[in-house]
Design a protein around this motif. Structure first.
Motif, PDB file in Angstrom:
ATOM      1  N   VAL A 282      40.212  47.726  39.182  1.00 50.19           N
ATOM      2  CA  VAL A 282      41.543  48.352  39.142  1.00 50.19           C
ATOM      3  C   VAL A 282      41.907  48.888  40.518  1.00 50.19           C
ATOM      4  CG1 VAL A 282      42.861  50.303  38.200  1.00 50.19           C
ATOM      5  CG2 VAL A 282      41.507  48.842  36.670  1.00 50.19           C
ATOM      6  N   ARG A 283      40.990  49.608  41.148  1.00 48.34           N
ATOM      7  CA  ARG A 283      41.258  50.139  42.502  1.00 48.34           C
ATOM      8  C   ARG A 283      41.493  49.016  43.497  1.00 48.34           C
ATOM      9  NH1 ARG A 283      36.859  53.672  41.898  1.00 48.34           N
ATOM     10  NH2 ARG A 283      35.751  52.458  43.455  1.00 48.34           N
ATOM     11  N   LEU A 284      40.680  47.976  43.402  1.00 47.75           N
ATOM     12  CA  LEU A 284      40.811  46.843  44.315  1.00 47.75           C
ATOM     13  C   LEU A 284      42.175  46.175  44.168  1.00 47.75           C
ATOM     14  CD1 LEU A 284      39.411  44.985  46.373  1.00 47.75           C
ATOM     15  CD2 LEU A 284      38.504  43.689  44.458  1.00 47.75           C
ATOM     16  N   PHE A 285      42.595  45.936  42.937  1.00 46.49           N
ATOM     17  CA  PHE A 285      43.890  45.318  42.681  1.00 46.49           C
ATOM     18  C   PHE A 285      45.019  46.169  43.264  1.00 46.49           C
ATOM     19  CE2 PHE A 285      47.655  44.719  39.979  1.00 46.49           C
ATOM     20  CZ  PHE A 285      47.862  43.363  40.173  1.00 46.49           C
ATOM     21  N   ARG A 286      44.961  47.467  43.002  1.00 51.05           N
ATOM     22  CA  ARG A 286      45.998  48.370  43.516  1.00 51.05           C
ATOM     23  C   ARG A 286      46.001  48.431  45.038  1.00 51.05           C
ATOM     24  NH1 ARG A 286      44.824  53.085  39.162  1.00 51.05           N
ATOM     25  NH2 ARG A 286      45.985  52.193  37.428  1.00 51.05           N
ATOM     26  N   ARG A 287      44.825  48.487  45.641  1.00 51.60           N
ATOM     27  CA  ARG A 287      44.738  48.592  47.100  1.00 51.60           C
ATOM     28  C   ARG A 287      45.229  47.312  47.772  1.00 51.60           C
ATOM     29  NH1 ARG A 287      41.040  52.727  49.415  1.00 51.60           N
ATOM     30  NH2 ARG A 287      42.075  51.912  51.241  1.00 51.60           N
ATOM     31  N   ILE A 288      44.871  46.171  47.200  1.00 54.22           N
ATOM     32  CA  ILE A 288      45.350  44.901  47.774  1.00 54.22           C
ATOM     33  C   ILE A 288      46.862  44.853  47.709  1.00 54.22           C
ATOM     34  CG2 ILE A 288      45.453  42.396  47.453  1.00 54.22           C
ATOM     35  CD1 ILE A 288      42.480  42.543  46.599  1.00 54.22           C
ATOM     36  N   ASN A 289      47.439  45.189  46.547  1.00 51.43           N
ATOM     37  CA  ASN A 289      48.898  45.178  46.411  1.00 51.43           C
ATOM     38  C   ASN A 289      49.557  46.143  47.393  1.00 51.43           C
ATOM     39  OD1 ASN A 289      49.237  43.178  44.500  1.00 51.43           O
ATOM     40  ND2 ASN A 289      49.219  44.584  42.784  1.00 51.43           N
ATOM     41  N   ALA A 290      49.013  47.348  47.504  1.00 55.05           N
ATOM     42  CA  ALA A 290      49.601  48.348  48.408  1.00 55.05           C
ATOM     43  C   ALA A 290      49.497  47.892  49.858  1.00 55.05           C
ATOM     44  CB  ALA A 290      48.909  49.697  48.218  1.00 55.05           C
ATOM     45  N   LEU A 291      48.345  47.372  50.238  1.00 60.63           N
ATOM     46  CA  LEU A 291      48.163  46.914  51.621  1.00 60.63           C
ATOM     47  C   LEU A 291      49.023  45.690  51.916  1.00 60.63           C
ATOM     48  CD1 LEU A 291      46.745  47.337  54.300  1.00 60.63           C
ATOM     49  CD2 LEU A 291      44.854  45.934  53.443  1.00 60.63           C
TER      50      LEU A 291
END
Length: 143
Positions: free
Chosen positions: A7-16
């Protein structure tokens, strides 16, 4: 633990991805529109049905995004010469530039990850991600 990481990885990739690509001259592009640009691709015209299928959305949903991208000058829409019922979409020069920027982002992201891994770790990561992808694909077949 793994769920939290995913979940964190998905969110961080999208944000970045948004912070890196949807800025400057591309600040008016949404992540969703960026993925439509990616599905159309820089290589030439594609019909709307093929693009919708690649994105796993309806043609109606795609039409909304394409309308916005046409207004923003990133996509062109034309009728097929062979079959006037078929609508073809292609990227403008600006759309191709956005596509290239998006591709570079993903290439740099992957290279930064695998650059830190040895061959065995790359093989294991690739296998684990493939299994995760297979899980998601199997869920797509459920109604």
């Amino acid at each position: 633990m793994i769920n939290q990481v995913l979940v964190r990885l998905f969110r961080r990739i999208n944000a970045l991805e948004e912070k890196t690509i949807c800025t400057g001259r591309f600040k008016n592009i949404t992540l969703n529109e960026l993925h439509v640009i990616e599905a159309i691709g820089p290589e030439g015209s594609k019909n709307m049905t093929a693009v919708a299928k690649a994105l796993e959305v309806t043609t109606g949903t795609l039409t909304t995004s394409v309308n916005s991208l046409v207004r923003k000058g990133l996509v062109e829409r034309v009728r097929s010469e062979e079959d006037r019922r078929v609508v073809l979409v292609s990227l403008t020069e600006t759309g191709r530039e956005a596509s290239e920027k998006h591709s570079r982002f993903h290439e740099e992201m992957v290279n930064s990850i695998i650059g830190e891994l040895d061959d065995e770790e790359v093989r294991i990561l690739s296998g684990a991600l493939s299994k995760l992808n297979e899980f998601f694909e199997s869920k797509d077949s459920y109604e």
